[in-house]
Design an enzyme around this catalytic site. Structure first.
Site, PDB file in Angstrom:
ATOM      1  CG  ASP A 191      28.223  17.570  76.579  1.00 21.84           C
ATOM      2  OD1 ASP A 191      29.435  17.371  76.384  1.00 21.84           O
ATOM      3  OD2 ASP A 191      27.736  18.689  76.811  1.00 21.84           O
TER       4      ASP A 191
ATOM      5  CG  ASP B 297      32.399  23.714  75.130  1.00 20.05           C
ATOM      6  OD1 ASP B 297      31.523  23.320  74.341  1.00 20.05           O
ATOM      7  OD2 ASP B 297      32.493  23.327  76.306  1.00 20.05           O
TER       8      ASP B 297
HETATM    9  C1  DGJ Z   1      29.498  21.241  77.041  1.00 23.07           C
HETATM   10  C2  DGJ Z   1      29.140  21.387  75.600  1.00 23.07           C
HETATM   11  O1  DGJ Z   1      30.281  21.431  74.826  1.00 23.07           O
HETATM   12  C3  DGJ Z   1      28.263  22.612  75.428  1.00 23.07           C
HETATM   13  O2  DGJ Z   1      27.994  22.836  74.079  1.00 23.07           O
HETATM   14  C4  DGJ Z   1      27.003  22.423  76.213  1.00 23.07           C
HETATM   15  O3  DGJ Z   1      26.260  21.365  75.666  1.00 23.07           O
HETATM   16  C5  DGJ Z   1      27.340  22.159  77.667  1.00 23.07           C
HETATM   17  N1  DGJ Z   1      28.283  21.103  77.821  1.00 23.07           N
HETATM   18  C6  DGJ Z   1      26.093  21.828  78.438  1.00 23.07           C
HETATM   19  O4  DGJ Z   1      26.357  21.467  79.722  1.00 23.07           O
END
Ligand code: DGJ
Length: 728
Positions: free
Chosen positions: A481, A551
């Site tokens: 991430d 997201d």
């Molecule tokens: C952002 C990601 O896009 C989510 O899927 C998740 O992993 C969160 N970060 C976790 O902090």
């Protein structure tokens, strides 16, 4: 595919089945662009190079102090060029600016060339892969007329794909030079009749489709965030559409294999011709090279087709077959359950084990423990940088064993490039961060700072921390991430004297960590992520063959995001999961998630019986059709951006089967509606799962499937077509 050089005409020709690219060397060694587009067998310089401005044909000779004429139809500021520079009296946006003793003009002229089988592989930068069997390269060496600086330019074609890959390397033979601007690709086009399609967006709203008719002046699309970004994507398409009178349609896809700051420029000049540049963003960039040092530019690509679907399919084939790592299909093909939207950071061993046991019943083959397992992290205020297990919270050994006992793979979340001020790492090494804390307040985002990956010591530290876990636990997958942009660009390691190197060195540091981890753990599949799809680009795809698309897991929003993303990136690269978002039933959520990597993002203990049944239907559809969906040719039939529907179709390469996803937005009544399909073999018979009829391919193409019926809001259909031998 062919690359040839005509000794009489001094013309290079680069051709594939449907594409041709021609340029010449003038008597003065200038690379003059002649043609890029639909395949033509040959070109005549005289045909296109006369621009008719005689006063732009002469120059004042420095030795003889008299006016002389360029030959070979060269016009300064007007000729089409392979490399346009101000030193060559070309005032359009330049390809290169390299400073030596205050003089940043360059003017590169031909020295020699060679044509060879294979393609350049870049050290430390992601790139397309090709070998002696499937690719051919033209490499040209040029030298600046004054400075002792060389440029190595190369053009590669790959068997079966209408594309040209471009690579460049600057080789410094001066005591010192400063690269101030270095475009990976310049393309001059003899027309201004194009639409520019780009993909702007935002967090949870990635890759909208923006289509503008280009006109006089410059459109500049760029990222300065240290990553390609949610806001823009380093992929653009130039469309010469049928409605632009007098032209056959043609589509040119342009991108480069890079994840850091980029710029795309499309400019139309007084001559109504177009120049396209793509490269590292020259804002906040300058790169000093010592004698004999080289600067390798990220690889750029040009893809051509006479149809939009053709362009998409070319790009997808190129990415699938020559960029992404497909060594982890056993993991990639599993159905994934990610803990994030199930419980966020609120979990313990017992809860996670319950998820794993329940997930098994939903055909899950890969369980991923997301954020919250390390340091003392229970919220986003702390612990990034402390990559040791929070033993009080989770017994990782038990979790991994439980997965493997259930024949499930195990994956884990990392955010390696980040650090919280509340972390052991920050307390020990405040100098590891990006930003000059001695002079400025630093911008926090999600309470975190960025680690300075231009500093190899920082990269080593994170590598060692990751290894100490990965050496002990059998991890099959890592979600990588990156949850913030970079603002305070400063590295205490590089110092202010090298500040212009920071962004590029930083992304190279990221690539180096990925490469080292991939080498040490060849069995781990990496999935990229940057607050969703904030770093969805070819550079990351080289290391992480799939990327979390957004997201936003609302399936209706996903119809838009996945539709546009799949215009350029293959479905097999697009992370897409069913979430608990209540806007549609689980069948529609499942159908949308099917056109991507497919997985779940919900608490499996909290779905009711009906939902469970629908999830199982979708999972079975996935298990049956994922090879077709991930590997076939994609057609975009209805755009949700322009219509009330979203419809995509994938046809297998052998045309034996196809699958169609049809969704609608607002409710529609029984208006007459025929769904015409593409890509099937005209003369083969196919049975479709919608009405069980058997029809020939040309009937599906010209007449279509009758979908005259009622569709409630956000409903969806999945139609499977299979070749059959007879009409029964
Ligand atoms: C952002 C990601 O896009 C989510 O899927 C998740 O992993 C969160 N970060 C976790 O902090």
């Amino acid at each position: 595919m062919k690359i040839e050089f005509s000794k009489e005409k001094h013309i290079f020709s680069i051709t594939t089945e449907n594409l041709a690219y021609y340029f010449s060397i003038t008597n003065k060694g200038i690379l003059k662009h002649l043609y890029f587009g639909e395949y033509i067998e040959s070109i005549d310089d005289e045909l296109i190079s006369d621009i008719g401005f005689d006063w732009a044909k002469t120059y004042f000779d420095k030795n003889e102090l008299k006016e002389k004429e360029y030959d070979d139809n060269f016009y300064h500021d007007r000729s089409f060029l392979e490399i346009g520079t101000h030193g060559l009296k070309d005032n359009r946006p330049s390809s290169f600016e390299i400073e030596v003793n205050g003089n940043n003009k360059v003017d590169f002229r031909y020295v020699n060339h060679r044509i060879y089988k294979g393609k350049p592989m870049l050290n430390g930068l992601p790139h397309f892969k090709g070998d002696e069997k499937d690719s051919l390269t033209l490499e040209i060496t040029l030298k600046d007329v004054v400075k002792n600086i060389y440029l190595e330019l190369s053009y590669t074609v790959i068997e079966g794909i209408d594309c040209v890959l471009r690579n460049s390397k600057i080789i410094n033979k001066e005591k010192e030079c400063k690269v101030e601007r270095a475009m990976s690709l310049t393309l001059d086009l003899p027309s201004d009749q194009y639409n520019l399609i780009s993909f702007p967006g935002d967090w949870s709203n990635e890759r909208n489709i923006n289509k503008d008719k280009i006109s006089f002046g410059m459109k500049r699309i760029s990222s300065k965030f240290g990553r390609s970004g949610h806001e823009q994507n380093p992929f653009m398409i130039l469309e010469k559409s049928e409605d632009l009178i007098g032209f056959l349609p043609s589509y040119i896809g342009i991108s480069f294999v890079y994840s850091g700051n980029f710029v795309e420029e499309v400019s139309v000049d007084k001559n109504k011709t177009t120049r396209v540049n793509i490269g590292i963003n020259d804002e906040d960039f300058s790169f000093t090279l010592k004698e004999n040092e080289e600067f390798v530019l990220p690889e750029a690509l040009l893809v051509y087709s006479s149809s939009f679907d053709g362009l998409t399919q070319n790009i997808h084939d190129l990415i699938r077959d020559h960029l992404i790592d497909r060594n982890h299909l056993d993991t990639q093909d599993k159905i994934l359950l990610n803990s994030w939207e199930a419980c966020y950071m609120d979990f313990d061993t017992e809860k996670v084990i319950k998820y794993i046991n329940e997930a098994k019943k939903l055909n899950v083959g890969l369980f991923v423990l997301d954020d919250g397992w390390f340091g003392t992290r229970n919220n986003d205020l702390c612990s990034l940088g402390d990559w040791y297990i929070n033993e009080g919270k989770i017994n990782l050994r038990k979790v991994v064993d439980e997965c493997h006992k259930n024949n499930m793979k195990f994956g884990i979340w990392y955010e390696p490039e980040m650090i919280n001020p509340d972390s052991d790492l920050f307390r020990k090494h405040p100098e590891f961060i990006v930003g000059d804390i001695s002079k400025y307040d630093l911008g926090l985002s999600r309470h975190q700072l960025v680690l300075d990956f231009s500093n190899p010591v920082v990269v080593d530290n994170i590598f060692n921390q990751m290894c100490s876990l990965l050496d002990k636990y059998d991890v099959d997958y890592i979600k990588w991430d990156h949850n913030r942009c970079l603002y305070d660009a400063y590295s205490s390691y590089l110092g202010y004297e090298n500040i212009g190197k920071f962004f590029h060195e930083n992304i190279k540091g990221v690539y180096s960590l990925l490469a080292r981890l991939k080498e040490r753990y060849p069995n781990i599949l990496f999935e990229g992520c940057a607050s969703g799809g904030g770093r969805f680009d070819l550079g990351m795809l080289y290391y992480t063959p799939q990327i979390w698309t957004s997201d936003e897991t609302d399936p209706v929003q996903r119809m838009f995001i996945q539709y546009s993303t799949s215009l350029i990136y293959p479905l097999c690269t697009m992370g897409s999961h069913i979430s608990k978002n209540p806007i549609t039933n689980y069948l529609t959520k499942g159908n949308v998630a099917l056109f991507g990597t497919f997985g779940y993002e919900f608490d499996p203990l909290k779905i009711n019986e009906e939902e469970r049944k629908e999830v199982i239907i979708s999972s079975e559809n996935y298990l049956k059709h994922h090879k077709l969906i991930k590997n076939g040719d994609l057609y975009h039939l209805y755009s949700p951006f322009d219509t009330n529907f979203m419809c995509m179709e994938v046809v297998s390469k052998d045309k034996k089967e196809a699958i169609v996803l049809f969704t609608n937005l607002i409710k529609v009544r029984n208006t007459y509606r025929m769904l015409k399909l593409k890509g099937l073999d005209d003369n083969k018979l196919y049975r479709n799962s919608y009405n069980n009829k058997v029809l020939k391919g040309y009937l599906y193409k010209n007449v279509g499937i009758n979908l005259t019926r009622w569709f409630d809001e956000f409903s969806s259909l999945l139609i499977y077509l299979e070749e059959v031998n007879d009409e029964n």
